[in-house]
Scaffold this active site. Structure first.
Site, short mmCIF file in Angstrom:
data_model
loop_
_atom_site.label_atom_id
_atom_site.label_comp_id
_atom_site.label_asym_id
_atom_site.label_seq_id
_atom_site.Cartn_x
_atom_site.Cartn_y
_atom_site.Cartn_z
N GLY A 3 0.82 -1.21 0.00
CA GLY A 3 0.00 0.00 0.00
C GLY A 3 0.85 1.26 0.00
N TYR A 4 0.16 2.41 -0.04
CA TYR A 4 0.89 3.67 -0.08
C TYR A 4 1.65 3.92 1.23
CZ TYR A 4 -1.71 4.93 -4.31
OH TYR A 4 -2.23 4.96 -5.58
N CYS A 14 -3.96 10.39 10.10
CA CYS A 14 -3.25 11.55 9.56
C CYS A 14 -3.95 12.87 9.89
CB CYS A 14 -3.08 11.40 8.05
SG CYS A 14 -4.61 11.09 7.12
N ASN A 26 0.33 13.17 4.70
CA ASN A 26 -0.46 12.10 5.31
C ASN A 26 0.24 10.75 5.32
OD1 ASN A 26 -1.20 12.67 2.40
ND2 ASN A 26 -2.09 10.62 2.60
#
Length: 340
Positions: free
Chosen positions: A11-12, A147, A308
């Protein structure tokens, strides 16, 4: 060398964790997991890492023991696998929302399911060193805040703890598309997202509960998706308490953040970037906070901004690890962001 692994590395946030850990001088990244990409190279999912690693993703069930385990998995997954994760490591750092809230009833209200391990909620220390540095030193389980919650809590904390604000706080949060994750739905296609200002949470966003828990202030929050890829900016509208003014706010921010390595007070009278701007923070672990006071209305706008995926995700997790392990907090987190 401390051996670390990442669960949910495709994932990011997992990708940014891997990026930061590969450049961290005190750790060796020994594994990253992915169910869908097992056997494939990590730099295939994260092409910015080409030439930096030869790791391939492994199945989560084949993960071996390590010193520090980061879990970047979807919400509601960590609580069901806590026993297995904890057995694999001495220090567990969870980046999901499963262990951020202390009250299981509040969790159920905001996440829509009953918590499956309510007795373990108190065993996690919040991964926000600015508020919990002493507790992190002896922690074996850490839960990294969301975030938008991180940005809002850091923007509100000095005023809240010194009694400079009163009543309910209203948080207007804006976030880039990476906050939706790598598997986001059709609503986050470029054709749909480009040019849009989408109010995706007019009320009841789960970070609302985190902000209220951390600050002690009754909180109402809205969240809007903006065209940026990275970045969060929060505007926190508050009523000033009796005797509070701009000078008192500025003094409070200076007292609380003068020695913080990753919080900067940005509240200037002039200039192009007078207030916190997430564009300048891309890739960095900084959270910029600032304020603007309306003396006639006895109100203030408290502002926070961060990346974030870094301070609001992987960077915050690594900063918490640094505190826990007794390393300088800036270790592996020195990138200052970009301009323009």
């Amino acid at each position: 060398m401390t051996r670390v692994a990442v669960v949910g590395g495709a994932g990011y946030i997992g990708g940014d964790l891997i990026r930061i850990l590969l450049g961290h001088p005190e750790v060796e990244l020994v594994a990253a997991t992915s169910r869908t990409l097992a056997g494939r190279r990590v730099d295939g999912a994260h092409p910015n890492l080409r030439g930096l690693t030869d790791l391939t993703f492994v199945e989560p069930d084949r993960l071996g023991r390590c010193d520090v385990l980061f879990t970047a998995v979807p919400h509601r997954e960590s609580m069901g696998q806590l026993g297995r994760f904890a057995a694999l490591t001495d220090l567990l750092i969870d980046l999901s929302g499963d262990f951020r809230l202390r009250d299981p009833e509040v969790f159920a209200a905001y996440y829509g399911v009953e918590h499956t391990a309510p007795g373990e909620l108190a065993s996690f220390t919040p991964g926000l060193p600015e508020l919990h540095r002493k507790e992190l030193i002896g922690a074996d389980r850490i839960s990294v805040p969301g975030c938008m919650a991180t940005a809002a809590v850091l923007a509100l904390h000095p005023a809240a703890v010194e009694g400079l604000v009163t009543g309910e706080v209203t948080v207007d949060a804006r976030t880039g598309s990476s906050g939706s994750g790598v598997s986001a739905g059709a609503e986050n296609l470029h054709a749909e997202r480009s040019g849009a200002l989408r109010v995706f949470a007019p009320h009841g966003h789960r970070h609302e509960a985190e902000i209220a828990q951390a600050t002690g202030l009754p909180t109402r929050m809205t969240a809007t998706g903006v065209e940026a890829v990275r970045g969060v900016q929060v505007l926190c509208r508050v009523a000033l308490a009796d005797g509070a003014d701009e000078r008192a706010l500025r003094a409070a921010y200076r007292r609380h953040y003068a020695d913080e390595p990753f919080v900067r007070v940005v509240a200037h009278k002039r200039g192009q970037y007078r207030y916190p701007e997430p564009k300048l923070l891309s890739g960095s672990n900084f959270c910029d906070v600032g304020f603007a006071v309306d003396p006639a209305a006895r109100h203030a706008l408290l502002i926070g901004a961060l990346d974030n995926l870094v301070k609001g995700g992987g960077g915050g997790a690594v900063q918490s690890m640094n505190v826990r392990m007794g390393w300088p907090e800036r270790t592996g987190l020195g990138f200052p962001g970009l301009h323009p």
